[in-house]
Motif scaffolding. Structure first.
Motif, PDB file in Angstrom:
ATOM      1  N   ILE A 178       3.812   1.341   0.941  1.00 24.92           N
ATOM      2  CA  ILE A 178       3.056   1.345  -0.323  1.00 24.92           C
ATOM      3  C   ILE A 178       3.068   2.363  -1.083  1.00 24.92           C
ATOM      4  O   ILE A 178       3.408   2.127  -2.329  1.00 24.92           O
ATOM      5  CB  ILE A 178       1.650   0.682   0.297  1.00 24.92           C
ATOM      6  CG1 ILE A 178       1.824  -0.749   0.983  1.00 24.92           C
ATOM      7  CG2 ILE A 178       0.688   0.559  -1.393  1.00 24.92           C
ATOM      8  CD1 ILE A 178       0.306  -1.000   1.294  1.00 24.92           C
TER       9      ILE A 178
ATOM     10  N   THR B 237       5.069  -7.444   0.499  1.00 24.89           N
ATOM     11  CA  THR B 237       6.198  -7.518  -0.403  1.00 24.89           C
ATOM     12  C   THR B 237       6.065  -7.900  -1.663  1.00 24.89           C
ATOM     13  O   THR B 237       7.039  -7.923  -2.542  1.00 24.89           O
ATOM     14  CB  THR B 237       7.010  -8.807   0.357  1.00 24.89           C
ATOM     15  OG1 THR B 237       6.211  -9.721   0.317  1.00 24.89           O
ATOM     16  CG2 THR B 237       7.472  -8.310   1.743  1.00 24.89           C
TER      17      THR B 237
ATOM     18  N   ALA C 214      10.633   3.337  -3.959  1.00 20.43           N
ATOM     19  CA  ALA C 214      11.547   2.401  -3.262  1.00 20.43           C
ATOM     20  C   ALA C 214      10.677   1.044  -3.605  1.00 20.43           C
ATOM     21  O   ALA C 214       9.533   0.731  -4.128  1.00 20.43           O
ATOM     22  CB  ALA C 214      11.532   2.311  -1.780  1.00 20.43           C
ATOM     23  N   GLU C 215      11.488  -0.155  -3.516  1.00 20.47           N
ATOM     24  CA  GLU C 215      10.525  -1.543  -3.623  1.00 20.47           C
ATOM     25  C   GLU C 215       9.715  -1.797  -2.571  1.00 20.47           C
ATOM     26  O   GLU C 215      10.082  -1.242  -1.497  1.00 20.47           O
ATOM     27  CB  GLU C 215      11.412  -2.639  -3.982  1.00 20.47           C
ATOM     28  CG  GLU C 215      12.503  -2.437  -5.195  1.00 20.47           C
ATOM     29  CD  GLU C 215      11.585  -2.498  -6.369  1.00 20.47           C
ATOM     30  OE1 GLU C 215      10.753  -3.525  -6.459  1.00 20.47           O
ATOM     31  OE2 GLU C 215      11.996  -1.927  -7.418  1.00 20.47           O
ATOM     32  N   LEU C 216       8.698  -2.575  -2.890  1.00 22.73           N
ATOM     33  CA  LEU C 216       7.825  -2.823  -1.677  1.00 22.73           C
ATOM     34  C   LEU C 216       8.240  -3.993  -0.712  1.00 22.73           C
ATOM     35  O   LEU C 216       8.500  -5.076  -1.433  1.00 22.73           O
ATOM     36  CB  LEU C 216       6.344  -3.176  -2.080  1.00 22.73           C
ATOM     37  CG  LEU C 216       5.246  -3.467  -1.049  1.00 22.73           C
ATOM     38  CD1 LEU C 216       5.169  -2.243  -0.123  1.00 22.73           C
ATOM     39  CD2 LEU C 216       4.113  -3.748  -1.643  1.00 22.73           C
ATOM     40  N   ASP C 217       8.641  -3.679   0.182  1.00 15.89           N
ATOM     41  CA  ASP C 217       9.273  -4.559   1.339  1.00 15.89           C
ATOM     42  C   ASP C 217       9.027  -4.150   2.646  1.00 15.89           C
ATOM     43  O   ASP C 217      10.039  -4.035   3.402  1.00 15.89           O
ATOM     44  CB  ASP C 217      10.720  -4.703   0.812  1.00 15.89           C
ATOM     45  CG  ASP C 217      11.540  -6.017   1.765  1.00 15.89           C
ATOM     46  OD1 ASP C 217      10.782  -6.761   2.085  1.00 15.89           O
ATOM     47  OD2 ASP C 217      12.686  -5.821   1.800  1.00 15.89           O
TER      48      ASP C 217
ATOM     49  N   ASN D 241       0.121  -1.566  -9.754  1.00 17.74           N
ATOM     50  CA  ASN D 241       0.826  -0.555  -9.429  1.00 17.74           C
ATOM     51  C   ASN D 241       0.132   0.552 -10.147  1.00 17.74           C
ATOM     52  O   ASN D 241       0.323   0.813 -11.286  1.00 17.74           O
ATOM     53  CB  ASN D 241       2.169  -0.720  -9.436  1.00 17.74           C
ATOM     54  CG  ASN D 241       2.988   0.576  -8.853  1.00 17.74           C
ATOM     55  OD1 ASN D 241       2.436   1.604  -8.696  1.00 17.74           O
ATOM     56  ND2 ASN D 241       4.316   0.365  -8.786  1.00 17.74           N
TER      57      ASN D 241
ATOM     58  N   ASN E 241       5.175   4.631  -0.998  1.00 18.98           N
ATOM     59  CA  ASN E 241       6.435   5.082  -1.682  1.00 18.98           C
ATOM     60  C   ASN E 241       6.922   4.034  -2.873  1.00 18.98           C
ATOM     61  O   ASN E 241       7.526   4.696  -3.716  1.00 18.98           O
ATOM     62  CB  ASN E 241       7.703   4.700  -0.465  1.00 18.98           C
ATOM     63  CG  ASN E 241       7.711   5.853   0.560  1.00 18.98           C
ATOM     64  OD1 ASN E 241       7.395   7.095   0.005  1.00 18.98           O
ATOM     65  ND2 ASN E 241       8.241   5.917   1.548  1.00 18.98           N
ATOM     66  N   CYS E 242       6.350   2.921  -2.741  1.00 14.73           N
ATOM     67  CA  CYS E 242       6.681   2.139  -3.921  1.00 14.73           C
ATOM     68  C   CYS E 242       5.888   2.623  -5.057  1.00 14.73           C
ATOM     69  O   CYS E 242       6.353   2.658  -6.224  1.00 14.73           O
ATOM     70  CB  CYS E 242       6.037   0.672  -3.648  1.00 14.73           C
ATOM     71  SG  CYS E 242       5.775  -0.393  -4.937  1.00 14.73           S
ATOM     72  N   TRP E 243       4.665   2.998  -5.016  1.00 13.97           N
ATOM     73  CA  TRP E 243       3.940   3.678  -6.015  1.00 13.97           C
ATOM     74  C   TRP E 243       4.405   4.813  -6.525  1.00 13.97           C
ATOM     75  O   TRP E 243       4.446   5.078  -7.925  1.00 13.97           O
ATOM     76  CB  TRP E 243       2.301   3.837  -5.769  1.00 13.97           C
ATOM     77  CG  TRP E 243       1.684   2.447  -5.300  1.00 13.97           C
ATOM     78  CD1 TRP E 243       1.820   1.205  -5.422  1.00 13.97           C
ATOM     79  CD2 TRP E 243       0.406   2.288  -4.740  1.00 13.97           C
ATOM     80  NE1 TRP E 243       1.013   0.367  -5.333  1.00 13.97           N
ATOM     81  CE2 TRP E 243       0.015   0.637  -4.768  1.00 13.97           C
ATOM     82  CE3 TRP E 243      -0.494   3.140  -4.331  1.00 13.97           C
ATOM     83  CZ2 TRP E 243      -1.245   0.533  -4.051  1.00 13.97           C
ATOM     84  CZ3 TRP E 243      -1.741   2.766  -3.628  1.00 13.97           C
ATOM     85  CH2 TRP E 243      -2.128   1.433  -3.570  1.00 13.97           C
TER      86      TRP E 243
END
Length: 336
Positions: A122, A142, A130-133, A149, A124-126
């Motif tokens: 999470i 996901t 990376a995309e949240l997956d 965000n 890393n997405c913020w």
């Protein structure tokens, strides 16, 4: 060696004055403990009244929450504190998770591992990496839309430390966490024979080295300035250790010294509700092996001898008899 403690307060409003006092004494960091109060809220208050103190949960009960909730709390406290927050997580035990929090208890070590990995996914997405997956056995994350965000944290994500005792949970820290908080029901021998090998197994699994994580040893300290206060502190420590020693999960510490019989008797007495009798089974030998005991001027040297080659930091603790002066003289000696 970094010096920490757990804030001994009954009233969350004390955070306005207690944490600045601890900073003035010279601690590197202070943990909040999840018992009668939420562990996160006092740290938000403390962040506004301190400047250099690391502020951490030691520990917050992970299984009573979910990775998204923990990611938000950690991210926000990291921002509020100016980069001084530490997210310390622990599992608690099955009866509390199921009967107190009405949450799920299954495969605790695997679940803790997944919680840490999910929080990092999470973040890393913020951070825009990376995309949240994240798709795990217990948690799936996901969906993240711009409205939810927060974007990159100005101080970066906080470190995640996990607490534990058994080999599986300890190995999880070595594999995925940024640090490990060792339980106070340990001796130097049990740390060397039980804790460090489990930590090394986790590190090997992730291809990391011991220097890649921070190890903080919570250590029961028994000291006082007067004979009366010293006797009270020792009695409180015996009661605390008798309670720990009656629990099967903590048996390995006693077993490392050939004290299995003590565990069996403590467990038997606890089931009968004979708590006062249990205290007498913690004699001086057991007390001095698990706790660091002595006059205030001797504690720093004993702590160094206990943890040399094992820990990067020590957290002074005594939940049943917290020191009103917060071991200021011990901190001074450790600094010296």
């Amino acid at each position: 060696m970094k010096i920490y403690t757990t804030a001994p307060f009954e009233d969350p409003r004390q955070a306005r004055t207690l944490y600045p006092d601890l900073e003035q004494i010279g601690y590197d960091g202070v943990f909040s403990f999840e018992a009668k109060h939420d562990p996160f809220l006092p740290l938000a208050v403390a962040a506004e009244h301190t400047r250099t103190l690391r502020l951490g949960t030691g520990i917050a009960i992970a299984f009573a929450r979910n990775p998204m909730n923990l990611a938000n709390l950690g991210y926000d406290l990291q921002s509020i504190s100016g980069g001084r927050f530490v997210l310390g997580l622990g599992s608690q035990v099955k009866p509390h998770i199921e009967k107190r929090f009405s949450s799920v208890w299954t495969h605790p070590a695997e679940r803790m591992r997944e919680i840490v990995l999910a929080i990092k996914a999470i973040w890393n997405c913020w951070e825009g990496r990376a995309e949240l997956d994240f798709r795990g056995r217990f948690y799936t994350h996901t969906l993240m839309i711009p409205a939810f965000n927060p974007g990159p944290n100005p101080f970066g994500p906080p470190p995640i430390l996990t607490g534990g005792f058994g080999p599986l949970m300890t190995a999880v820290a070595g594999e995925v966490a940024d640090g490990f908080i060792a339980h106070p029901f340990n001796t130097r021998r049990s740390l060397l024979e039980n804790t460090l090998p489990a930590l090394e197994r986790g590190l090997a699994k992730s291809g990391r080295q011991r220097a890649d994580i921070e190890v903080i040893a919570a250590t029961l300290v028994v000291t006082a300035d007067t004979a009366e206060a010293f006797a009270a502190a020792k009695l409180a420590a015996r009661k605390q250790l008798a309670f720990y020693g009656s629990t099967p999960a903590y048996r390995p510490t006693l077993a490392a010294h050939g004290w299995d019989d003590i565990h069996m008797e403590l467990n038997r007495l606890s089931k009968a509700g004979r708590w006062e009798e249990m205290t007498h089974l913690i004699d001086d030998e057991v007390l001095h092996e698990i706790a660091v005991v002595g006059e205030p001027h001797t504690i720093a040297t004993k702590l160094q001898a206990r943890l040399e080659g094992i820990a990067d930091g020590v957290s002074l603790t005594h939940n049943r008899c917290p020191d009103p002066g917060h071991w200021a003289s011990v901190v001074r000696e450790l600094r010296r």
